[in-house]
Design an enzyme around this catalytic site. Structure first.
Site, PDB file in Angstrom:
ATOM      1  CG  ASP A  37      -1.946   1.106   1.208  1.00  0.00           C
ATOM      2  OD1 ASP A  37      -2.060   1.792   0.177  1.00  0.00           O
ATOM      3  OD2 ASP A  37      -2.633   1.297   2.240  1.00  0.00           O
TER       4      ASP A  37
ATOM      5  CB  CYS B 266      -4.065   6.557  -3.406  1.00  0.00           C
ATOM      6  SG  CYS B 266      -2.345   7.052  -3.132  1.00  0.00           S
TER       7      CYS B 266
END
Length: 397
Positions: free
Chosen positions: A328, A355
């Site tokens: 992540d 993201c």
């Protein structure tokens, strides 16, 4: 000058053609016919501001926010929520096809489009609280942001009316389980009048000094508890975070011996999937996040997670073996060394949470040497903006 908006770019700006050159116009949506102002011509493109909407797109909805046209916080508020979700799906599809040569048909999980943020950072100039205009340091004074709760908006107005903010530069407000934490950043020579704030604010800081209240607030995600301090990284959309973590847990599966959790932050994902494996090793660079992660492991009474402090690129060892690896990373994605080490480790499964579709595509383009992209899910973590969260499952060929 009038143009018709034909599509949106990856940053949520309307695109039109003017004199056979592409022109970008923020705060417009496909189907709008608009009048332009402040046209800036560059070699290969132009930019402009919206002066007036001549004809509204059929997908345009009323905008309740009085600051939308000037504030830089939201990009898509005039676009129906259904079309926002379509835009984000198409954006990820197109980026992965163009830059990673991958054909995908992702699903997307919707969110409440308003009142979803549990944290906001506000700017202060000359004692006035607000947010910056797009691509500018010009302040837009605000009294109510539609993306946060009524309770947080109440605190904004209370701060504006109660405290002398002349020497304050920023204000961080976060809400955890209906409790409010405020951090004032800047200098002040006066003793702050905090008595009135104590009725609505559970914890107040001036820079790193606690003026009163709790050091950490406690959040619940599924069956697990998490301590959230002023410097903790924590996802801003509580309900969508639970949806995303449940998807990661589903993709991961059960009965793993050893799972690696890279860029583990405060340990939220590793803790959430801890029942799926005998051991989890997390790696995190930020010292305060490591402290939070270790405290979160303690309050959940878990024995199968360890947190290593340091840079992923330096601590990740090619000689180690793992049943699965969760990554992540920040918006910059995986660095070159980390990508190569992952290819050397050859874990059977990688779950990549991103993201930023652009850096995701770059990383997948290299990882596909050894891995197939088996599944991809999108989560609208930030409605009314162009941002989207992606979860990918890579299986070793």
């Amino acid at each position: 000058m009038q143009v018709e908006i034909t599509r949106l770019n990856d940053n949520g700006e309307g695109i039109a053609k003017m004199n056979e050159k592409i022109i970008f116009i923020p705060k417009t949506i496909p189907g709008d016919i608009v009048e332009l102002t402040n046209i800036e011509n560059h070699k290969n493109f132009s930019r402009a501001s919206l002066k007036k909407i001549i004809k509204k797109s059929k997908n345009r909805i009323p905008i309740d926010c009085p600051y939308y046209q000037t504030c830089g916080g939201c990009h898509l508020m005039g676009l129906s929520y259904e079309k926002q979700l379509e835009y984000k799906k198409e954006k990820v599809k197109n980026i992965l096809k163009k830059y990673a040569k991958l054909e995908v048909e992702p699903t997307i999980k919707e969110s409440e489009p308003y009142n979803y943020r549990n944290k906001i950072t506000l700017q202060v100039q000359n004692g006035i609280i607000g947010l910056y205009e797009s691509n500018s340091n010009t302040l837009v004074k605000i009294t109510k942001c539609l993306l946060i709760s009524d309770q947080m908006n109440q605190v904004i107005n209370q701060l504006q009316s109660t405290i002398n903010l002349q020497k304050i530069e920023k204000i961080m407000i976060r809400e955890v389980s209906h409790q409010i934490m405020v951090q004032l950043i800047g200098q002040t020579e006066e003793k702050l009048k905090v008595k009135e704030l104590s009725k609505t604010v559970a914890s107040l800081y001036l820079n790193d000094k606690k003026l009163y209240g709790l050091t950490s607030l406690k959040e619940q995600l599924g069956p697990y508890k998490f301590l959230v301090s002023k410097s903790s990284f924590f996802q801003v959309n509580h309900n969508q975070t639970i949806n995303l973590y449940n998807q990661v847990k589903k993709y991961l599966g059960n009965n793993h011996n050893h799972v690696l959790d890279l860029y583990c932050g405060t340990g939220t994902i590793g803790i959430y999937v801890s029942s799926c494996c005998k051991k989890i090793t997390g790696i995190e660079l930020n010292h305060s996040s490591v402290i939070d992660a270790r405290n979160n492991i303690k309050i959940n009474h878990l024995q199968n997670i360890e947190i290593l402090e340091g840079d992923v690129g330096k601590l990740l060892q090619a000689k180690n073996t793992y049943d699965a690896i969760i990554v992540d990373p920040p918006r910059s994605g995986l660095d070159k060394k980390t990508r190569q080490t992952l290819l050397t480790i050859k874990s059977p499964k990688i779950i990549y949470i991103s993201c930023n579709p652009m850096t995701l595509a770059r990383d997948l383009n290299q990882l596909k040497q050894l891995y197939n992209l088996e599944a991809i899910s999108l989560f609208d973590m930030f409605p009314n903006t162009y941002h989207v969260e992606t979860v990918c499952v890579l299986e070793r060929k």
